[in-house]
Design a protein around this motif. Sequence first.
Motif, PDB file in Angstrom:
ATOM      1  N   ARG A  64      -0.690  72.746  42.952  1.00 48.74           N
ATOM      2  CA  ARG A  64      -0.245  72.734  41.644  1.00 48.74           C
ATOM      3  C   ARG A  64       1.096  71.425  41.166  1.00 48.74           C
ATOM      4  N   GLY A  68      -1.041  67.797  40.421  1.00 49.11           N
ATOM      5  CA  GLY A  68      -0.507  67.021  38.444  1.00 49.11           C
ATOM      6  C   GLY A  68       1.086  65.628  38.886  1.00 49.11           C
ATOM      7  N   THR A 128      -9.830  63.950  33.048  1.00 52.21           N
ATOM      8  CA  THR A 128      -8.877  65.018  32.451  1.00 52.21           C
ATOM      9  C   THR A 128      -8.917  65.629  31.049  1.00 52.21           C
ATOM     10  N   ALA A 205       2.838  64.600  30.707  1.00 50.38           N
ATOM     11  CA  ALA A 205       2.993  65.494  32.275  1.00 50.38           C
ATOM     12  C   ALA A 205       3.176  66.803  31.864  1.00 50.38           C
ATOM     13  N   GLN A 207       1.011  68.777  30.837  1.00 45.41           N
ATOM     14  CA  GLN A 207       0.241  69.875  31.191  1.00 45.41           C
ATOM     15  C   GLN A 207       0.933  70.490  32.026  1.00 45.41           C
ATOM     16  N   SER A 208       1.351  70.167  32.920  1.00 35.75           N
ATOM     17  CA  SER A 208       1.412  70.362  33.903  1.00 35.75           C
ATOM     18  C   SER A 208       3.040  70.503  34.446  1.00 35.75           C
ATOM     19  N   LYS A 213       6.739  70.460  28.160  1.00 32.42           N
ATOM     20  CA  LYS A 213       5.547  70.764  27.909  1.00 32.42           C
ATOM     21  C   LYS A 213       5.214  70.491  25.508  1.00 32.42           C
ATOM     22  N   ALA A 279      -4.035  76.066  38.935  1.00 31.66           N
ATOM     23  CA  ALA A 279      -4.368  75.000  38.617  1.00 31.66           C
ATOM     24  C   ALA A 279      -5.434  73.448  39.051  1.00 31.66           C
ATOM     25  N   GLY A 283      -5.528  68.128  36.111  1.00 30.06           N
ATOM     26  CA  GLY A 283      -3.732  67.905  35.709  1.00 30.06           C
ATOM     27  C   GLY A 283      -3.181  69.244  35.342  1.00 30.06           C
ATOM     28  N   TRP A 284      -4.098  69.810  34.084  1.00 29.23           N
ATOM     29  CA  TRP A 284      -2.759  71.329  34.036  1.00 29.23           C
ATOM     30  C   TRP A 284      -3.129  72.119  34.899  1.00 29.23           C
ATOM     31  N   SER A 285      -2.099  72.874  34.480  1.00 29.97           N
ATOM     32  CA  SER A 285      -1.614  73.729  35.730  1.00 29.97           C
ATOM     33  C   SER A 285      -1.144  74.538  34.454  1.00 29.97           C
TER      34      SER A 285
END
Length: 378
Positions: A64, A68, A128, A205, A207-208, A213, A279, A283-285
């Motif tokens: 993750r 990221g 992405t 950023a 999204q991870s 968020k 993850a 790029g999202w997790s």
Amino acid sequence: MDLPALLPRFRGRLHDPRTATVVGRLLGVAVLVCFVTGVVSHYLQEPPAWLSAHLPTRPVSGYRVTQGLHVISGTAAVPLLLVKLWTVYPRLFAWPPVRSVTHALERLSIAVLVAATLLELFMGLLNTVQWYVWPFSFRQVHWALAWVIIGSLLLHLAVKAPVVLANWRRRPTELREQDIEDEIDRRSLLLGLGTAVGAVTLFTAGQSVTPLKDLALLAPRDPDAGLQGLPVNRTARAAGITEEAVRAWRLHVEGPKPYDLTLDELRAMPQHRVELPIACVEGWSKSAHWEGVRIKDLLARAGLPDGARLRIVSLQRRGGYGVTEMDRPYTRDDLTLLALRLNGEILTPDHGFPARVIAPNRPGVLQTKWVTRLEVLA
């Protein structure tokens, strides 16, 4: 030699080696972070035989973090690269365009570096959002381009080392009045560049990076959007999962003592609850709570008390990663589950019902959904 009359003349003072070096340092950091984390991602997704049995399962959020960082640094590299190209593009109009064989090779290496980097970032950004407008494999070409970039970058740095070293740092006592004016303009440029990089990073950023968020205004994926509090990359319909296949579902486990289990029999086994992130390469997790049966317990029942290397087979009929492999570091880990529940609820079809894999420090594409077979490999 004087420029031909038709070629443009550049009077901006910041198209100079000093500005190019300062911006290049920042771009170099972004490229280095992106490359290293990309190598980590590649080898976690498709480890060579010599590495497969030694992949680490800790830290549980390792993938993750690295993935990221990979997407964040790649996104930040976009404005850095554009400004870097702006500082040096007047050299495209230098006259004569080629002064010697060595100069021609130098310009060719720069062309390869610029073209490969632009294509790499372009493909990465489209990845992405899962928009693949090319007929070839994204992952293989992305991997190959990364090595082309690193090789041509090292060659470029070797050729330009004297210029870079001469402009790496200037002491105030060395600056003339004109240099001081240039330095003021340069700092203004860097302030604007830093603001652009900061904004792009801050607004994507999240999204991870969970604390950010709510600021992820430009991120292609909201980690809170999705059934059961988790996004879905591939739905059951997209994977070709039919109601008939789910109704007839059995889990088949191969080993010295092979056996089959119905869903009710699987639920009757000891259940375990873990908190692990999903993850994804885009790029999202996000972390979630999972409940199910430990893979090590399923293998022990098949006569393999110390785990084994597995081939995991999904019901899916369309899309990649319908068959994946998992080596012993994962199969004997207490946190690796064949999950039946997500965040306190039975898995929905889009999240892998009847059963899916969840394991620590493992790419999302390998957290196989709709699992129907566990096959022991030699």
